[in-house]
Design an enzyme around this catalytic site. Sequence first.
Site, PDB file in Angstrom:
ATOM      1  N   ARG A 117       0.867  -1.185   0.000  1.00  0.00           N
ATOM      2  CA  ARG A 117       0.000   0.000   0.000  1.00  0.00           C
ATOM      3  C   ARG A 117       0.899   1.228   0.000  1.00  0.00           C
ATOM      4  O   ARG A 117       2.113   1.127   0.119  1.00  0.00           O
ATOM      5  CB  ARG A 117      -1.027  -0.019   1.136  1.00  0.00           C
ATOM      6  CG  ARG A 117      -0.716  -0.741   2.388  1.00  0.00           C
ATOM      7  CD  ARG A 117       0.316  -0.078   3.281  1.00  0.00           C
ATOM      8  NE  ARG A 117       0.065   1.337   3.410  1.00  0.00           N
ATOM      9  CZ  ARG A 117       0.982   2.224   3.654  1.00  0.00           C
ATOM     10  NH1 ARG A 117       2.259   1.860   3.815  1.00  0.00           N
ATOM     11  NH2 ARG A 117       0.714   3.499   3.755  1.00  0.00           N
ATOM     12  N   ASN A 163      -5.515  12.348   0.361  1.00  0.00           N
ATOM     13  CA  ASN A 163      -4.646  11.520   1.213  1.00  0.00           C
ATOM     14  C   ASN A 163      -5.539  10.775   2.207  1.00  0.00           C
ATOM     15  O   ASN A 163      -6.765  10.954   2.229  1.00  0.00           O
ATOM     16  CB  ASN A 163      -3.606  12.384   1.935  1.00  0.00           C
ATOM     17  CG  ASN A 163      -2.514  11.537   2.575  1.00  0.00           C
ATOM     18  OD1 ASN A 163      -1.975  10.626   1.928  1.00  0.00           O
ATOM     19  ND2 ASN A 163      -2.184  11.792   3.818  1.00  0.00           N
ATOM     20  N   ALA A 173       1.040   5.180  -2.126  1.00  0.00           N
ATOM     21  CA  ALA A 173       0.941   5.514  -3.546  1.00  0.00           C
ATOM     22  C   ALA A 173       2.133   5.040  -4.402  1.00  0.00           C
ATOM     23  O   ALA A 173       1.951   4.294  -5.372  1.00  0.00           O
ATOM     24  CB  ALA A 173       0.704   7.014  -3.697  1.00  0.00           C
ATOM     25  N   ASP A 188      -2.014  10.543  -2.141  1.00  0.00           N
ATOM     26  CA  ASP A 188      -2.300   9.481  -3.112  1.00  0.00           C
ATOM     27  C   ASP A 188      -2.595  10.039  -4.491  1.00  0.00           C
ATOM     28  O   ASP A 188      -2.419   9.353  -5.503  1.00  0.00           O
ATOM     29  CB  ASP A 188      -3.462   8.628  -2.619  1.00  0.00           C
ATOM     30  CG  ASP A 188      -3.006   7.855  -1.395  1.00  0.00           C
ATOM     31  OD1 ASP A 188      -3.064   8.417  -0.285  1.00  0.00           O
ATOM     32  OD2 ASP A 188      -2.535   6.722  -1.569  1.00  0.00           O
ATOM     33  N   ARG A 208      -7.260  -0.476  -7.116  1.00  0.00           N
ATOM     34  CA  ARG A 208      -7.593   0.583  -6.144  1.00  0.00           C
ATOM     35  C   ARG A 208      -7.822   1.873  -6.930  1.00  0.00           C
ATOM     36  O   ARG A 208      -7.050   2.177  -7.845  1.00  0.00           O
ATOM     37  CB  ARG A 208      -6.474   0.771  -5.099  1.00  0.00           C
ATOM     38  CG  ARG A 208      -6.442  -0.365  -4.077  1.00  0.00           C
ATOM     39  CD  ARG A 208      -5.541  -0.054  -2.901  1.00  0.00           C
ATOM     40  NE  ARG A 208      -6.188   0.821  -1.928  1.00  0.00           N
ATOM     41  CZ  ARG A 208      -5.557   1.322  -0.859  1.00  0.00           C
ATOM     42  NH1 ARG A 208      -4.274   1.061  -0.650  1.00  0.00           N
ATOM     43  NH2 ARG A 208      -6.192   2.093  -0.004  1.00  0.00           N
TER      44      ARG A 208
HETATM   45  O1  MRU Z   1      -4.582   3.180   2.058  1.00  0.00           O
HETATM   46  P1  MRU Z   1      -3.099   3.359   1.994  1.00  0.00           P
HETATM   47  O2  MRU Z   1      -2.378   2.819   3.175  1.00  0.00           O
HETATM   48  O3  MRU Z   1      -2.531   2.878   0.679  1.00  0.00           O
HETATM   49  O4  MRU Z   1      -2.948   4.915   2.022  1.00  0.00           O
HETATM   50  C1  MRU Z   1      -1.675   5.457   2.010  1.00  0.00           C
HETATM   51  C2  MRU Z   1      -1.666   6.891   2.254  1.00  0.00           C
HETATM   52  O5  MRU Z   1      -2.684   7.542   2.387  1.00  0.00           O
HETATM   53  C3  MRU Z   1      -0.354   7.549   2.250  1.00  0.00           C
HETATM   54  O6  MRU Z   1      -0.387   8.683   3.060  1.00  0.00           O
HETATM   55  C4  MRU Z   1      -0.081   7.963   0.824  1.00  0.00           C
HETATM   56  O7  MRU Z   1       0.015   6.882  -0.026  1.00  0.00           O
HETATM   57  C5  MRU Z   1       1.058   8.864   0.811  1.00  0.00           C
HETATM   58  S1  MRU Z   1       2.375   8.504  -0.242  1.00  0.00           S
HETATM   59  C6  MRU Z   1       3.396   7.467   0.464  1.00  0.00           C
END
Ligand code: MRU
Length: 368
Positions: A53, A258, A55, A248, A94
């Site tokens: 997980r 985010n 981005a 994201d 996703r």
């Molecule tokens: O649902 P996730 O864990 O994939 O969400 C991740 C986030 O919201 C992070 O803050 C985002 O990807 C920031 S970049 C590393």
Amino acid sequence: MKVDGKEMRPIWFDRTSETVQVIDQRFLPHELIIKDLTTVDDTIYAIKEMVVRGAPLIGATGALGVYISLVQANNKGADTDYMVSECKRLKDARPTAMNLFWGVDRVMSAALSRDTPGARITAALDEALVIVEEEAVNCRQIGEYGLPIIEEISYRKKGEPVNILTHCNAGWLACIEYGTATAPIYTAFDRDINVHVWVDETRPLNQGSRLTAWELGKHGVNHTVITDNAGGHIMQHGLVDLVIVGTDRTTRSGDVANKIGTYLKALAARDNHIPFYVALPSSTFDWDITDGIADIPIEERDPDEIRYVQGLCNGKVDRVLVPPEDSPAANHAFDVTPARLVTGFITERGVCGATEQDILNLFPDKKN
Ligand code: MRU
């Protein structure tokens, strides 16, 4: 980054077994499990179920997923249409993180520029691994460009700890190396600047308390886990100097999607005159949209992620039900922070204000 003295990344390609391997993030910090991704179904499962997980990591996984789809297509003697439809399935895993579509499309077009199945497989693997390395370098650059922001506060506080609040996990687990939001923090820490991180636990899946706290601890960075609702209170009491989060997807005009709860932190930061920065590589910008609230699709996940909480129980990872058995729950996974609440972006090309003009000054190649 190092885990107990051993260099680790959240994803890699094992040349001996010719297999994509990932850290299964669902069981951290209590169990460090490595998983093989050998089919497109494995890859989609890993992205959907958040084995991987964050981005940039979703982007890298999707990119390697294109390679996996080509190997499978070759084994079945399938044609180009099959690969294109497998890539569509990957992109549907996703909906919010921009990097997934970006990574899959980039590798798909590298593969389609070749004629034979063998050449396509090689081109896809090469391009996916270029993406992995590029994202690592981008995060390193984000660290360098973000460093002066922390240095300036440290100087002003005469070496007292710089208190930085972050939300979710935008660390190396989410990004290959260094992280986005955490890159300036690791860079400052490695240069002996006194930093302390407030880690939002980040319900429902606790990426903050499980992953960010684990990462920071392994690197030796002082940190404290807080509830998601504590941010406003500690800001009012002068305990936060700076907020840095990841994203994201960010529009060309600077609206930031985010992890759910980010918007509330931005509001509290604005009310308390605390700088609120968003760290991201250019692969996270969606250059086609300007209105984040209207145009960024917000993932809604399984309500059971809200209803159950996972943790270590009698030495094994287990989950327990919190609300009444029949209470419904709604699981909005992201929110959008309008550009007006963002102090600036920390990117691999430098720091800029949260306006379309400022962003395009850093990325003039994206002007239409
Ligand atoms: O649902 P996730 O864990 O994939 O969400 C991740 C986030 O919201 C992070 O803050 C985002 O990807 C920031 S970049 C590393």
